[in-house]
Design a protein around this motif. Structure first.
Motif, PDB file in Angstrom:
ATOM      1  N   THR A  93      24.971  27.736  88.661  1.00  0.00           N
ATOM      2  CA  THR A  93      24.484  28.406  87.455  1.00  0.00           C
ATOM      3  C   THR A  93      25.168  27.715  86.279  1.00  0.00           C
ATOM      4  N   GLU A  94      24.978  28.267  85.111  1.00  0.00           N
ATOM      5  CA  GLU A  94      25.603  27.655  83.937  1.00  0.00           C
ATOM      6  C   GLU A  94      27.123  27.685  84.026  1.00  0.00           C
ATOM      7  N   LEU A 105      25.316  18.421  83.949  1.00  0.00           N
ATOM      8  CA  LEU A 105      24.957  19.824  84.133  1.00  0.00           C
ATOM      9  C   LEU A 105      26.161  20.694  84.446  1.00  0.00           C
ATOM     10  N   GLN A 156      29.872  21.692  83.433  1.00  0.00           N
ATOM     11  CA  GLN A 156      30.836  21.609  82.354  1.00  0.00           C
ATOM     12  C   GLN A 156      32.260  21.787  82.885  1.00  0.00           C
ATOM     13  N   ALA A 184      33.269  25.297  84.017  1.00  0.00           N
ATOM     14  CA  ALA A 184      32.596  25.918  85.161  1.00  0.00           C
ATOM     15  C   ALA A 184      33.594  26.171  86.282  1.00  0.00           C
TER      16      ALA A 184
END
Length: 765
Positions: A43-44, A119, A121, A124
């Motif tokens: 996910t983000e 994608l 970071q 994360a």
């Protein structure tokens, strides 16, 4: 020191699943293989830490093998060991090994690896599961503080989809897991939509290999009968044909016996009359079952046997009805998120999952010595798990029979390797190599034991630190000009290449020989001439089976492929002008039975309690190294009404010690030989005088070999020539199919002497 050493080894070998809390082996960043550390976006704010042998985007990769670690989260060890096997098979350039980590603590992407796409970071984090060891293998949701929760099954789905997209030339994906990882992929294969009809959601062929899990998710509420889950150690021939919904008494699982120390007012008389009290059963046993004491006790538990993760009960289309945060809650949410049409009621969900599973390519692998009772070793010992069986091997074999019982027409595929609970033994087994890497050297056969006359050594593969597989030895033999066969040591992983042609009728060493555990592998290629000897050689029966001990229950239990074809072969010799027509029987899928009485052939396809006589004889020959005639005799004695004609005839050697009016048959024969009689006449005379006791010595096909010290009649030159001619024109035995190598008594890290049991003790430097 010894305790610390044992603790290290248990973590190293991944003997870990069930409810035991293990020390984590997850390190952020990884201690080794830092160049292979990659990040898969979930996910983000979440990513999955993965060790990958090839960077994303590599177009030379044709297959991916995902390997799931055990309960200690030892992904680095699993990655290293599987990579060693891939390199040994020279598949590293075309195979990407992916070892994900289902962590027990948070780790930032910037700390885990610098090799990641835009994608992911730096901030994360990894999803993590810090509950009991059964949570992440069963699809529970992660415990991230940021509020994002993902089922471990959803994480594995994303990894499969990521591999198919990043490695665009993938031809197939293999998802494998061992121990706790095996528990995960076994349950994931039931619940996920991935793998329907053998393909992933991206359309890439997908295969699942389940390795020695502690427990399974049962597909209905009928459990193995008590006779299928005995406390005795299971063997590879264990089968279960009786399933029923457990009664209240069955649901009370009794643990192993232990000593009871008398409290105030208790004595032997109390123990004899105590019975069952406060959840314990007491027994006074003069021959102690618990060792060192007279009064024994064992705990009795009652359990709900069919609820997920041990069954499919409790999975609902409305997760709000389930306790939030529980394993069933996470699995139910996962089911609805991937396919809302799976159903709302539990019965609908179970039916849909069964239909799906029957279309998937799922295979199972387990160790022949992974059969220690789970109450006294490192595997799931809850009452739900004990209802499935008492050891990993027994539970696995019960589950194979369960799948056939529940899924109409389904034939589960599984393999049993020689070894205990060790992931590297499974990775190096012939079954895993065949399933994961499509290695099938079908141009070689193997003898039951090493041949007596091996020929001259032309090369060898042997190393104190390395275990060579059969495939590596075959490759070396193919590249060596003078190599015609090789002797293979399946315990040490080494081979000696020989220059001698080996045929199916080459004499092999006896069972008592020092090198009886070695095998001789030979090429399926023989020199051809136009002599009478060649005619006999070409009449040798060939067994046409696949070169693996992968067991399909439908074939084993139904005894299908038992067909014989009679063909007519015309052979011509150069010494005469006559044409000889010979009738040859080609047996498909059957072991060498030429030494068995002809009457036995008539009953080989007769069913004896679910198995044919022929399949039972085959099993004893292959798995217990019994000679065909002795295997047939054992089956005939166990099932006299069905397989009685296969009973072995007694030989003179069998009755030498039988008394006959004060003297044994052997002593009477020796007395006659000592007074001038030949061996055959002496045996015949004694047999005729005492037919009830010594009658076996009157058989015309006796070998006349009673012991090595007895006198033998002198042979003339003419008789020797006749014997040689008879031996040349005799019927030859069947060539054996190539069995899988028996892995593994190998080396781990430095010097490791693996016991063949569950716990492998090593001497570490």
């Amino acid at each position: 020191m010894a305790l610390l050493q044992l603790s290290f080894l248990l973590i190293l070998f991944g003997l870990s699943d069930g409810a035991t809390k293990w020390k984590s082996e997850f390190h952020c960043p990884p201690r080794s293989h830092q160049e292979q550390a990659h990040s898969v976006p979930l996910t983000e704010g979440l990513f999955l830490p993965v060790l990958a042998s090839h960077p994303p985007g590599n177009r030379e990769v044709h297959q991916a093998i995902v390997v799931i670690h055990g309960a200690p989260r030892e992904a680095e060890i699993y990655y290293k060991d599987l990579m060693s096997v891939v390199h040994e098979q020279e598949k590293a350039s075309m195979t990407v090994v992916l070892a994900p980590v289902f962590a027990d603590k948070s780790c930032a992407a910037g700390t885990w690896s610098r090799r990641r796409r835009h994608l992911v970071q730096d901030h994360a984090e990894t999803p993590y599961w810090n509950g009991p060891n059964i949570d992440w293998p069963a699809g529970a949701e992660s415990e991230n503080a940021a509020g994002e929760h993902l089922s471990s099954f959803r994480v594995l789905d994303v990894l499969v989809e990521w591999a198919a997209s990043e490695y665009s030339n993938l031809q197939r994906i293999v998802v494998s897991g061992y121990s706790a990882g095996g528990m995960m992929v076994a349950r994931w294969s039931v619940l996920t939509a991935q793998g329907d009809h053998g393909k992933s959601a991206n359309g890439v062929p997908l295969r699942v290999i389940v390795g020695s899990p502690s427990s399974f998710a049962w597909l209905d509420d009928e459990m193995p009968a008590e006779s299928c889950r005995l406390d005795s150690a299971a063997t590879p021939d264990h089968r279960c044909s009786s399933f029923a919904r457990p009664t209240d008494a069955d649901r009370h699982i009794r643990q192993v016996w232990q000593c009871h120390e008398y409290l105030n007012g208790q004595d032997d008389a109390w123990c004899k009359s105590a019975g069952t009290q406060d959840g314990y059963e007491y027994r006074h046993n003069p021959i102690s079952q618990c060792g060192g004491c007279w009064c024994c006790k064992r705990k009795i538990k009652a359990c709900s046997f069919d609820e997920y993760p041990f069954g499919l009960g409790g999975l609902y289309g409305r997760p709000e009805l389930i306790k939030p945060g529980s394993i069933r809650w996470g699995a139910s949410r996962y089911l609805q998120s991937q396919d809302p049409k799976v159903g709302k009621r539990n019965s609908e969900i179970a039916r849909t999952l069964r239909l799906r599973f029957a279309t998937k390519d799922v295979r199972f692998i387990m160790g022949a010595q992974d059969n220690e009772h789970c109450s006294s070793t490192f595997c799931e010992s809850s009452c739900q798990a004990l209802l499935q069986g008492t050891s990993r091997l027994q539970r696995g074999l019960n589950y194979m029979c369960h799948l056939q019982h529940v899924l109409a027409g389904y034939s589960p595929t599984y393999g049993i390797y020689q070894g205990g609970h060790w992931h590297l033994a499974a990775f190096k087994s012939y079954q895993f190599l065949t399933w994961a890497m499509e290695l099938q050297p079908q141009n070689y056969y193997a003898t039951a034991r090493v041949v007596a006359d091996e020929g001259r050594e032309v090369d060898h593969l042997s190393s104190w630190w390395h275990f060579y597989s059969v495939s590596a030895c075959i490759e070396r033999c193919d590249k060596t000009h003078d190599c015609k066969s090789f002797a293979y040591d399946p315990w040490q992983g080494r081979c000696t290449l020989r220059d001698k042609w080996v045929s199916p009728n080459s004499p092999i060493v006896s069972v008592e020989s020092d090198n009886a555990k070695l095998l001789t592998y030979y090429r399926d290629r023989f020199p051809t001439t136009t002599t009478a000897t060649t005619t006999i050689t070409e009449r040798a029966r060939r067994t046409e089976t696949t070169t693996t001990t992968t067991t399909t229950i439908a074939t084993t239990m139904a005894g299908r492929a038992r067909r014989t074809e009679t063909t007519t072969t015309t052979t011509t010799t150069t010494t005469t002008t006559t044409t000889t027509t010979t009738t040859t029987t080609t047996t498909t899928g059957r072991t060498d039975l030429l030494h068995i009485r002809e009457a036995c052939y008539a009953v080989l396809d007769v069913l004896a309690q679910g198995h044919t006589c022929g399949s039972r004889i085959d099993w004893l020959v292959k798995h217990h190294s019994k000679a065909p005639e002795f295997a047939a005799d054992s089956v005939a004695r166990e099932f006299p009404s069905q397989c009685g004609p296969c009973k072995r005839r007694k030989t003179c050697k069998d009755v030498l010690d039988v008394p006959a009016q004060g003297h044994s048959c052997g002593s009477r024969i020796r007395w006659l030989v000592g007074h001038g009689q030949t061996q055959s006449l002496a045996e015949r005379a004694v047999a005729q005088e005492f037919p009830n006791q010594c009658g076996a010595c009157n058989s015309p096909d006796q070998s006349h070999q009673t012991n090595g010290t007895e006198r033998r009649p002198q042979m003339t030159t003419r008789s020797r020539r006749r014997r040689r001619r008879r031996s040349v024109t005799s019927t030859l035995p069947l060539p054996l199919p190539l069995p899988p190598p028996l892995p593994l008594r190998a080396l781990a890290e430095k010097t490791c002497l693996a016991s063949r049991k569950h716990v492998m003790l090593c001497s570490m430097f």
